[in-house]
Design a protein around this motif. Sequence first.
Motif, PDB file in Angstrom:
ATOM      1  N   ALA A  55     -38.613 -14.346  64.683  1.00 26.98           N
ATOM      2  CA  ALA A  55     -37.827 -14.413  65.921  1.00 26.98           C
ATOM      3  C   ALA A  55     -36.548 -13.598  65.718  1.00 26.98           C
ATOM      4  CB  ALA A  55     -37.493 -15.865  66.257  1.00 26.98           C
ATOM      5  N   ASN A  56     -36.590 -12.352  66.148  1.00 30.54           N
ATOM      6  CA  ASN A  56     -35.412 -11.489  66.051  1.00 30.54           C
ATOM      7  C   ASN A  56     -34.335 -11.969  67.005  1.00 30.54           C
ATOM      8  OD1 ASN A  56     -36.259  -9.602  64.168  1.00 30.54           O
ATOM      9  ND2 ASN A  56     -37.130  -8.231  65.700  1.00 30.54           N
ATOM     10  N   SER A  57     -33.105 -12.007  66.519  1.00 30.58           N
ATOM     11  CA  SER A  57     -31.951 -12.345  67.363  1.00 30.58           C
ATOM     12  C   SER A  57     -31.251 -11.036  67.698  1.00 30.58           C
ATOM     13  CB  SER A  57     -30.975 -13.256  66.621  1.00 30.58           C
ATOM     14  OG  SER A  57     -31.590 -14.424  66.178  1.00 30.58           O
ATOM     15  N   GLY A 108     -28.331 -10.585  60.404  1.00 34.68           N
ATOM     16  CA  GLY A 108     -28.388 -11.990  60.027  1.00 34.68           C
ATOM     17  C   GLY A 108     -28.073 -12.927  61.176  1.00 34.68           C
ATOM     18  N   VAL A 109     -28.058 -12.399  62.399  1.00 38.81           N
ATOM     19  CA  VAL A 109     -27.685 -13.207  63.560  1.00 38.81           C
ATOM     20  C   VAL A 109     -28.710 -14.314  63.792  1.00 38.81           C
ATOM     21  CG1 VAL A 109     -27.300 -13.210  66.060  1.00 38.81           C
ATOM     22  CG2 VAL A 109     -26.393 -11.349  64.663  1.00 38.81           C
ATOM     23  N   ALA A 134     -36.406 -17.583  62.003  1.00 43.88           N
ATOM     24  CA  ALA A 134     -35.221 -16.934  62.564  1.00 43.88           C
ATOM     25  C   ALA A 134     -34.167 -16.778  61.474  1.00 43.88           C
ATOM     26  CB  ALA A 134     -34.660 -17.776  63.708  1.00 43.88           C
ATOM     27  N   ALA A 135     -33.296 -15.802  61.628  1.00 41.89           N
ATOM     28  CA  ALA A 135     -32.185 -15.627  60.688  1.00 41.89           C
ATOM     29  C   ALA A 135     -31.279 -16.857  60.763  1.00 41.89           C
ATOM     30  CB  ALA A 135     -31.400 -14.363  61.024  1.00 41.89           C
ATOM     31  N   HIS A 140     -29.572 -12.551  54.219  1.00 43.45           N
ATOM     32  CA  HIS A 140     -30.400 -13.063  53.128  1.00 43.45           C
ATOM     33  C   HIS A 140     -31.039 -14.404  53.470  1.00 43.45           C
ATOM     34  CE1 HIS A 140     -29.178 -10.392  49.635  1.00 43.45           C
ATOM     35  NE2 HIS A 140     -28.359 -10.005  50.584  1.00 43.45           N
ATOM     36  N   THR A 141     -30.936 -14.841  54.728  1.00 40.34           N
ATOM     37  CA  THR A 141     -31.390 -16.191  55.076  1.00 40.34           C
ATOM     38  C   THR A 141     -32.290 -16.223  56.304  1.00 40.34           C
ATOM     39  OG1 THR A 141     -29.469 -16.611  56.494  1.00 40.34           O
ATOM     40  CG2 THR A 141     -29.274 -17.233  54.167  1.00 40.34           C
TER      41      THR A 141
END
Length: 166
Positions: A55-57, A108-109, A134-135, A140-141
């Motif tokens: 899931a790209n933010s 990283g959003v 999702a980020a 890194h998360t």
Amino acid sequence: MSAADDATRSHPAVERVETALLAAGIEPRVRWFETATPTAVAAAAELGVEVGAIANSLVFTIDGEPLLVMTSGAHRVDTAFLGERLGGRIRRADAETVKAATGQTIGGVAPVGHPAPLRTVVDVALAGYPEVWAAAGHAHTVFPTTFDELVRITRGEPGPVEPGEG
């Protein structure tokens, strides 16, 4: 890296995401990577999942106001299509706007943990995956969630982000 190692890592933006998830009744399960995963392809490779389950933010502006679009990593946002659907003109936000709107940096959003709620659209293509990632506020998360949970925690509007979808 083990889950125990993940629990000892910290970053202010990630902590805000974890706090927002807890407030939404979700036990945060943030996973840290040794290297940055700023793209859907990189995150999917690290996780061993299909790129569509990422899931790209993405932050845009609609008529000058921030708009968060949670899109499947398998899609591109058609800004003309989405703008017409939402009734405004959509433009890609610059890094400064992203940071001001989310408190996080590009790559990283997260869908939550922002200084103020953002108008959010959630790509209906994400509903096709039992688990999406999702980020979590840092490149890194990531954290696991579901389409329904993503819609709930963002107070997002489910819908297509490109023609012929949904």
